[in-house]
Scaffold this active site. Sequence first.
Site: not given
Length: 373
Positions: A171, A175, A250, A281, A301, A349, A351
């Site tokens: 996914r 764009r 993880r 990041r 991170e 996972y 959100d």
Amino acid sequence: MNYDYLIVGSGLFGSTFACEAAKRGKRVKVIDKRSHIGGNIYTEKIEGINVHKYGAHIFHTNNKKIWGYVNQFAEFNRYTNSPIANYKGEIYNLPFNMNTFNKLWGVVTPEEAREKIEQQKAEAHLGKPTNLEEQAISLIGTDVYLKLIKGYTEKQWGRKATELPPFIIRRLPVRFTYDNNYFNDKYQGIPIGGYTQIIDKMLSSDLIDVELNTDFFSRKDEYLRRYPKIIYTGMIDQFFNYQFGTLEYRSLKFETEVLNQHNFQGNAVVNYTDAETPYTRIIEHKHFEFGDQPKTVITREFPLNWERGDEPYYPMNDEKNNALYRKYKKLADRTPNVLFGGRLGMYQYYDMHQVIAASLAAVAREFDEKASC
């Protein structure tokens, strides 16, 4: 004290359930092994800046009812997630869009970008993708994959891209517009004043007691005897003493630093997509709330391999681990008076909006009501 529920973990799943149970007149005890409420969405004020202690959290959803539900606990700002990628000093927009393609190839129109991608896909001579690398190239071509996906992904998962399943990146947002908004969701923002206030308000009922620095496993048998119902949001395999084997997770390490400067990187989130940079990041927290403080706070991170005793941040949902989870899920379904929830309890996972929805669905089942979200 007689309680109706013991809730293990004060993250979004447990706190949402506690809040809703208290609304229905139930007495609830919440325990958490950490020294604070909120789980991984905990925010702490440093130099007047709300610091996301466990990584960037941007609330986003297409579910109007979930958006309305979370907005009763905090006012959200208009923050739009527009991360950028730093590849060896080259800056690219994310998600992959016309700004990215223009910087890479000098193309201007969507047709030119599509032609470039199709050319690279043809040159790769791919059949049906069998791993993440092939899946990524089949979606976006080799240039974007090599600069913006490969290094970052291999750091994040601790495996070669050729060893990762293709569904992880199926996914991938691509764009053909000049739009840097990472999410397509209708509702998006950051709570003004941080996330901790949300959990604090969820747990504010006189029917809810909270006990921190408390490890469920130090008194597991006692808890199971004493409480008529337990909502457990920890690792499902740990609950069952790893009897079928250990699920893989993880872990992450965060290095936070206060800088005596106004603006470090000009964006809330910058991904480092090369393989050589050890972190994935850097987060500059003040930009989540359009801060104008004289100092700034940044967090690097670092993804880590997980071992027992480490903090698990997200599951490794590959075929092997999902098959192992299904064994634990069958065991959980046969365990009386214990409900498993959250990322770790459901090995998903999720959100934030999905965690809230899952918790509200559990509430509806528990109290034999029609689900509202």
